[in-house]
Motif scaffolding. Structure first.
Motif, PDB file in Angstrom:
ATOM      1  N   TYR A   1      29.588   1.635 -76.137  1.00 32.93           N
ATOM      2  CA  TYR A   1      30.139   1.253 -77.443  1.00 32.93           C
ATOM      3  C   TYR A   1      29.974  -0.257 -77.654  1.00 32.93           C
ATOM      4  CZ  TYR A   1      33.437   0.244 -81.177  1.00 32.93           C
ATOM      5  OH  TYR A   1      33.995  -0.215 -82.352  1.00 32.93           O
TER       6      TYR A   1
ATOM      7  N   LYS B   1      33.364   8.778 -79.211  1.00 37.04           N
ATOM      8  CA  LYS B   1      32.950   8.454 -77.836  1.00 37.04           C
ATOM      9  C   LYS B   1      33.011   9.716 -76.993  1.00 37.04           C
ATOM     10  CE  LYS B   1      34.800   3.757 -78.163  1.00 37.04           C
ATOM     11  NZ  LYS B   1      35.821   2.821 -77.697  1.00 37.04           N
TER      12      LYS B   1
ATOM     13  N   SER C   1      32.105   5.071 -73.819  1.00 34.18           N
ATOM     14  CA  SER C   1      33.071   3.959 -73.811  1.00 34.18           C
ATOM     15  C   SER C   1      32.394   2.649 -73.391  1.00 34.18           C
ATOM     16  CB  SER C   1      34.251   4.272 -72.905  1.00 34.18           C
ATOM     17  OG  SER C   1      33.791   4.697 -71.647  1.00 34.18           O
TER      18      SER C   1
END
Length: 347
Positions: free
Chosen positions: A44, A66, A41
């Motif tokens: 990203y 993710k 997360s």
């Protein structure tokens, strides 16, 4: 005698801004047009977004998943998205890379390692560290087909992670001493070339210690190159021996004991100070090198109690009974463990 193949990446890029050339690099390797981006997360935004932009610019199809941790569950989730035409791009820290590495290996497809931090040597090695409920296990996987390490992104990550990567590399000094010991006393097979490469990787850090500073792209490049060559030593040896000895057993013992362990490299660094003392080596120079890169050298630095350090030292030799180290077959007593931690100023 059985034949053993040595797996190495076909292409390696350690450069600032290289993440923007992801599609071109994948095309030059004739990889499939179907990509699965495995990321986290946090990573990203910093790593996967520029990768996506590069793929979209070249009209390449992709999916994103993710993952939160390197667990069997995460690996199964990733595997469900892999087809025979997929190339897996692992964009993130160590956990993300391990999941990408093992899921692609299980499904027999290529994987590209795209680290966003330089916190340990799993970036290129053919081994993955997977967490089970009570422990972390190292399993055989495969090396990436390519490594695309953007040194600009790595330089911007927390300096604590870079320092942990340095500490993981410095631990090669005791890992090699343990391997030589096992070779002498237990006739374990030993690779001179893997050992030499491992020691060279550690020296790349200790010889450049004054150049490793926060938010500096050249610093990130030094550490990344060292982690790369350390990972290559593991590939040549066909085992983690060149980079994992008694100091890693100590770290794995801490992982079992602590509710929230410190970073892998940090624990290994502290272990290296003590194991170098047991080997009769220059433990003070190890301590000084760690301090110079702002890596922890005491239990207090990482919020671990004296008792937990002692427990880990006593337990360490039982973590991998078949891996002979300076801790011997029977390990060390609580008294000896206390004296060791006290004399090396860890407690």
């Amino acid at each position: 005698m059985t034949n053993r193949k040595i797996q190495m990446p076909r292409e390696v890029y350690i450069d600032p801004g290289i993440v923007h050339d992801t599609a071109e690099i994948c095309n030059s390797l004739h990889l499939s047009d179907d990509f699965l981006i495995v990321t986290g997360s946090h990573t990203y935004n910093i790593g996967a977004k520029p990768v996506i932009a590069s793929l979209e610019k070249n009209n390449l199809s992709y999916e994103v998943i993710k993952v939160a941790n390197a667990s069997e569950e995460s690996i199964s989730e990733v595997e469900e998205l892999i087809t025979s035409k997929t190339t897996v791009l692992g964009v993130g820290g160590g956990k993300v890379i391990d999941v990408a590495k093992l899921s692609s290996f299980n499904k027999g497809v290529y994987f590209v390692s795209m680290p966003t931090t330089a916190s340990h040597d799993g970036i290129v090695s053919p081994l993955a560290s997977i967490k089970n409920p009570n422990t972390s296990i190292s399993v055989a996987a495969h090396s990436p087909i390519a490594v695309i390490a953007d040194s600009e992104i790595i330089a911007q990550s927390s300096f604590r992670l870079l320092a942990a990567g340095c500490a993981d590399l410095i631990s090669n000094f005791t890992a090699i001493k343990d391997w030589e010991l096992a070779h002498r006393l237990k006739n374990e097979s030993f690779s001179e070339s893997a050992a030499a490469l491992s020691i060279m990787s550690a020296h790349l850090i200790t010889d450049n210690i004054t150049n490793i500073k926060p938010n500096l792209e050249p610093s990130a490049r030094i550490v990344m190159k060292s982690l790369f060559s350390g990972g290559m030593a593991i590939s040549i040896a066909g085992s983690s021996r060149p980079a994992s000895g008694s100091e890693h057993l100590f770290s794995h013992a801490l992982d079992k004991i602590l509710e929230k362990p410190a970073l892998h490299g940090e624990q290994c660094g502290i272990g290296t100070i003590m194991m170098m003392y047991l080997h009769g080596g220059d433990w003070k120079s190890i301590k000084n090198s760690l301090e110079a890169v702002q890596a922890p050298t005491t239990a207090t630095d990482v919020g671990i109690s004296d008792e937990e350090i002692i427990d880990a030292l006593v337990m360490a030799n039982k973590i991998r009974p078949n891996r002979y180290t300076i801790l011997g077959d029977n390990g060390i007593s609580r008294e000896a463990a206390y004296e060791l931690a006290y004399k090396t100023e860890v407690i």
